[in-house]
Design a protein around this motif. Structure first.
Motif, short mmCIF file in Angstrom:
data_model
loop_
_atom_site.label_atom_id
_atom_site.label_comp_id
_atom_site.label_asym_id
_atom_site.label_seq_id
_atom_site.Cartn_x
_atom_site.Cartn_y
_atom_site.Cartn_z
N TRP A 24 0.82 -1.22 0.00
CA TRP A 24 0.00 0.00 0.00
C TRP A 24 0.85 1.26 0.00
CZ3 TRP A 24 -4.33 -0.09 -2.08
CH2 TRP A 24 -5.27 -1.09 -1.86
N PHE A 27 2.31 1.55 -3.43
CA PHE A 27 1.22 1.86 -4.37
C PHE A 27 0.89 3.34 -4.34
CE2 PHE A 27 -3.35 2.59 -4.94
CZ PHE A 27 -3.55 2.08 -6.22
N TRP A 28 0.67 3.89 -3.15
CA TRP A 28 0.23 5.29 -3.06
C TRP A 28 1.34 6.26 -3.44
CZ3 TRP A 28 -4.42 6.65 -3.65
CH2 TRP A 28 -5.45 5.83 -3.24
N LEU A 31 1.60 5.99 -7.22
CA LEU A 31 0.40 6.52 -7.88
C LEU A 31 0.37 8.05 -7.85
CD1 LEU A 31 -2.29 5.81 -9.30
CD2 LEU A 31 -3.36 5.96 -7.04
N VAL A 32 0.60 8.64 -6.69
CA VAL A 32 0.54 10.09 -6.56
C VAL A 32 1.63 10.75 -7.41
CG1 VAL A 32 0.87 12.01 -4.95
CG2 VAL A 32 -0.60 10.10 -4.31
N VAL A 78 2.89 0.48 -10.49
CA VAL A 78 1.75 0.74 -9.59
C VAL A 78 0.88 -0.51 -9.49
CG1 VAL A 78 -0.39 2.08 -9.34
CG2 VAL A 78 1.74 3.24 -9.94
#
Length: 189
Positions: A24, A27-28, A31-32, A78
């Motif tokens: 997580w 991922f974040w 992604l951001v 991602v």
């Protein structure tokens, strides 16, 4: 339940929680940073590549192409980070048939390492092309002899935003690498 199966179960649960947490976080972060970089690169591509624009030159075009390739590989990174969270969920399952094998898990992690390394390479090459173009523009002799102002020598804010976008993309790939290496280290101990 034997002591060995209890320790194996608690180790699996610990690894599962680590997969979910690291997945997580990775991922974040990816992604951001990827979304911000994509918006900047697309804006640069739309607004600065019009005919007659100071930024419309072959070096920046190739650099933008490589930056986009780095962003595409970041999209795969991602997805893989999200997949790590799913592996963690599968490891927490009470049904042993749902647990992924160690070999399969290691292969996913190695693929994640490869994707992020290739993405980082593409993005760095793109950044080199873009920065090289900007440096060439900044140090080229001005049109002083003709007494004309040459707008092709101006480095715009959009040019600098693309450099920032490439830095964000490299940072996102780095986060993916760190996450994959951390998880690979956890399951191969």
């Amino acid at each position: 339940m034997s002591v060995d199966s209890q320790s194996s179960s608690s180790r699996r649960q610990e690894i599962a929680k680590t997969f979910r947490l690291v997945g997580w976080i990775s991922f974040w972060i990816q992604l951001v940073l990827g979304v911000v970089s994509t918006i900047i690169v697309l804006l640069f591509g739309i607004f600065s590549q019009r005919p007659g624009s100071p930024s419309n030159n072959p070096g920046s075009g190739f650099g933008i192409f490589l930056a986009i390739c780095g962003l595409v590989t970041l999209g795969v990174g991602v997805y893989l980070a999200f997949r790590y969270t799913r592996i963690g969920r599968q490891l927490l399952s009470s049904n042993p048939n749902n647990h992924p094998s160690k070999l399969e898990t290691v292969q996913v992690l190695r693929f994640g390492l490869l994707v992020n390394l290739v993405g980082m390479l593409l993005t760095l090459l793109g950044a080199q092309a873009i920065v090289g173009t900007l440096v060439a523009r900044s140090i080229s002799p001005q049109a002083i002899t003709t007494q004309l102002f040459d707008p092709n020598r101006i480095i715009s804010g959009l040019d600098m935003l693309v450099v920032q976008a490439n830095t964000n993309t490299v940072s996102a790939h780095f986060a993916g690498l760190v996450g994959s290496i951390w998880l690979l280290n956890r399951i191969t101990r």
